[in-house]
Design a protein around this motif. Structure first.
Motif: not given
Lengths: 339, 383
Positions: A64-67, A202-203, A250-256
């Motif tokens: 959910m968080a990633v999507g 992540l959340w 930040a989001l793309t970096g963290g999630i990736t």
């Protein structure tokens, strides 16, 4: 009225996708057991209880968080570049994050100075991925300010992808088997096994991204009408641009860093939401892409775990198989595309 | 050579999960010599301050990190409960059910007569052992990850007492999920040992876990004795033939490093391994030209990766004809000996039986020295 129906439908879909994601997996757990465990209390079969709560539930929360996070990045970037084909993967942000991680994992093995000092897990990896993503984004923004042609931007993204894969292939040629394997596994993407502080982290990252994006909705709407109009409406374009860069980086970096590069979710979901909701009002689109991204990720993960089979497909392959055709379809009907 | 094939085999067993957090439990109170451990570098025995026995296993990614496990006999309930409150990984002995992840673990269990403890395995077709195949047909050994990677849900459902991991160093997230469900994982790093007998020595770990310590020690000592015996026989040889190894994969010739498992075996077999001067413990990635320049006069070519046929090798890489051993058809391969479902026997058994590998090498390198011997793994390539 129409909007509230659409959102109810989206939430309903999200609920269904969540149940499906928790309910299906390589081990068959009967629906009545799933419901009992979810709503009544622990099951007698302890192994099923573990599967549901120690493995599937955290994986669902991760999906959910990633999507949601990636879809939000896509929406922000499409508005920043006023380009319907923007997204963290297409513009090379994911490649940048990959480059950062490959430097970290493979770099230390081939003796690049300095890299061995950084811990090759957790925080170090997130930092490397975020730096890579922000670096690429800065490059893309610099190009965007010079070249007005949107196709040129995509080409730059493509070239960054090529450079990344070239650098990575040089590294893979030079580095040892262990590091190579570690990197290859990371590129396939992983939603399962993210637990405890990492899942909370992540959340928190995604929620922070959302909270910071909400105030941008007005600017995003204004920018749609053109930069000069936005300026005349009193929008501070510089702040807006830097906010978008910081959030998406930040989001793309963290999630990736956590789950590996995930393709096309960020690109496809905002379009599907615009078409579904028949709107380009970002005050509605932000919540819509969050829910839509979560739904898409949950469905892709359900397919990836291939119910009833002990083998799994790499999640990154599944999102590409679902997302890429959407991209092709969008290009075909581009005349009608919003943005 | 072992290294490159191991590499290819590893490609097959890639799990598709990243690794982000590693839960290492402190410690190692080293008293390894107590247990007479001599060759293996990847595990050591010790004890906790309370006097519980511990096993510590080295991480393959970060060699300075060790994961340790507290081992307590099943009968001592109170101690187990107490230890679990202090230590993360407590294993009750003897272990009653296992999930395995590497074929090298099968013959060791078979040697100890404990195959009936195995509940699951990743990639069943790779297993060649007859008794293991019978157990698979009976359904007592289940597939826990058809693609070679561990399927976490299937493992949780089988609920084994212990997992002997292999590639899971890469997926500590999964190790965490499993340990939450009270299923400890020992990362079984036998394949990391550079000394041929070091890999065999891991049978002692199995011995302690399964309460077959004496049997494991006896087995290990027999292998050591036989290895030393063959090594002495090899010293009678009058020549030290030159040897090249490995094969080209996508323009890169992977040869075993000078300090690798295979290089040690070459040296003990009285061969002049042409890449002995490198300090690599894994494999060297060299250009075809470099290898040809150095090895064109090689008398033997041993273990050309997956290759089994001379003609197929020639069409695959015409440059091979520059090597003397190739034109004289002195190419020896392990890839011809396969089990009923296609698993290469060498991959399954060589780690436990380096004495057989050494005997095979001596047999081919010094004809006439090993009288009445039939090779276990190696053959000349087919025409």
């Amino acid at each position: 009225m129409k909007t509230s129906i659409s959102f109810s439908l989206l939430l309903l879909l999200l609920g269904a996708a969540t149940l499906l994601n928790i309910g299906l997996g390589s081990v068959w757990i009967p629906p009545q057991e799933v419901f009992q465990s979810l709503f009544h209390g622990p099951l007698i079969d302890q192994s099923h209880e573990y599967i549901l709560w120690s493995y599937r539930a955290p994986k669902t929360a991760t999906a959910m968080a990633v999507g949601g996070g990636l879809a939000l990045c896509g929406l922000l970037m499409q508005s920043l570049f006023r380009n319907p084909l923007s997204g963290p993967y297409v513009l090379g942000l994911s490649s940048g994050a990959s480059l950062g991680v490959s430097l970290l994992i493979l770099g230390s093995s081939i003796g690049l100075p300095g890299w061995a000092l950084i811990e090759n897990t957790g925080i170090g990896r997130i930092a490397a991925a975020a730096l890579g993503a922000v670096g690429v984004l800065a490059l893309v923004v610099a190009t965007a300010s010079r070249v007005k042609d949107t196709m040129a931007l995509l080409l730059v993204g493509l070239m960054i992808g090529s450079i990344t894969s070239a650098v990575v292939s040089i590294f893979t040629y030079l580095s040892d088997e262990q590091s190579l394997k570690q990197y290859a596994i990371w590129t396939m993407g992983q939603l399962g096994g993210i637990q405890g502080p990492w899942l909370y982290g992540l959340w928190i990252l995604v929620v922070l991204g959302v909270l910071l994006s909400i105030p941008l909705a007005k600017s995003m709407n204004a920018v749609l009408l053109g930069e000069s109009t936005a300026l005349s409406l009193g929008i501070d374009l510089k702040t807006y641009q830097w906010m978008v860069i910081a959030i998406t980086g930040a989001l793309t970096g963290g999630i990736t860093a956590l789950v590996g590069p995930i393709a096309f979710v960020g690109l496809a979901v905002p379009h599907l939401c615009r078409i579904g909701l028949q709107t380009s009002d970002h005050r509605l689109l932000i919540p819509a892409v969050l829910i839509g991204g979560a739904i898409m990720m949950l469905l892709c993960d359900t397919v990836a775990q291939w119910p009833g089979s002990a083998s799994r497909l790499p999640i990154n392959a599944v999102t590409s198989l679902v997302g890429a055709p959407i991209l092709i379809w969008l290009i075909w009907r581009r005349k009608k595309a919003f943005v | 050579m072992g290294a490159i094939v191991l590499f290819l085999a590893n490609m097959k067993t890639f799990t598709r999960h990243g690794c982000y957090f590693i839960h290492f439990i402190l410690v190692v109170f080293c008293t390894s010599s107590l247990y007479g451990q001599t060759y293996a570098k990847g595990f050591r025995w010790g004890s906790t301050p309370e006097g519980y026995k511990t096993l510590a296993v080295r991480s393959s990614i970060q060699p300075e990190k060790w994961t340790s496990y507290v081992l307590i006999p099943r009968a001592q309930h109170q101690k187990i409960i107490r230890a679990k409150s202090t230590y993360k990984q407590v294993i009750s002995l003897p272990v009653a059910s296992l999930v395995l992840t590497s074929t090298t673990q099968i013959p060791a269990l078979e040697a100890l007569g404990e195959l009936n403890k195995v509940r699951g395995f990743t990639g069943l077709p790779y297993i060649s052992s007859q008794s293991a195949r019978k157990a698979i047909e009976k359904g007592s050994i289940k597939e826990v990850g058809a693609s070679g990677s561990l399927d976490i849900e299937t493992v949780l459902e089988l609920a084994p007492e212990l997992i002997l991991g292999y590639t899971m160093d890469q997926t500590p997230g999964f190790v965490a999920v499993l340990s939450k469900a009270q299923i400890p994982t020992i990362l079984f790093q036998d394949w990391q040992e550079q000394n041929p007998l070091g890999r065999t020595e891991w049978i002692k770990v199995m011995g302690v876990l399964l309460d077959k310590e004496t049997e494991a020690n006896t087995y290990f000592n027999q292998v050591v004795d036989n290895y030393e015996r063959v090594k002495k026989i090899a010293q009678r040889a009058k020549t030290r033939p030159t040897v090249v190894s490995g094969a080209v994969y996508q323009d890169v010739w992977y040869v075993p490093g000078g300090k690798s498992w295979m290089a040690t075996l070459f040296s003990d077999a009285q061969a002049d391994y042409l890449f002995n001067d490198s300090d690599q413990t894994g494999s060297l990635a060299l250009s075809v030209e470099t290898v040809i320049e150095k090895a064109n006069q090689a008398a033997f070519w041993i273990a050309p990766a997956q290759h089994t046929s001379w003609r197929e090798m020639k069409s695959d890489q015409p440059a091979y004809t520059a090597i003397k051993a190739f034109t004289q058809k002195k190419v020896v391969t392990y890839a011809l000996n396969k089990g009923p479902t296609g698993g290469v026997l060498y991959f399954e058994q060589a780690a436990l039986r380096p004495d057989w590998v050494l005997s095979d090498l001596v047999y081919f390198l010094h004809p006439g020295i090993m009288t009445g011997y039939t090779p276990h793994f190696f053959n000349y390539t087919t025409p």
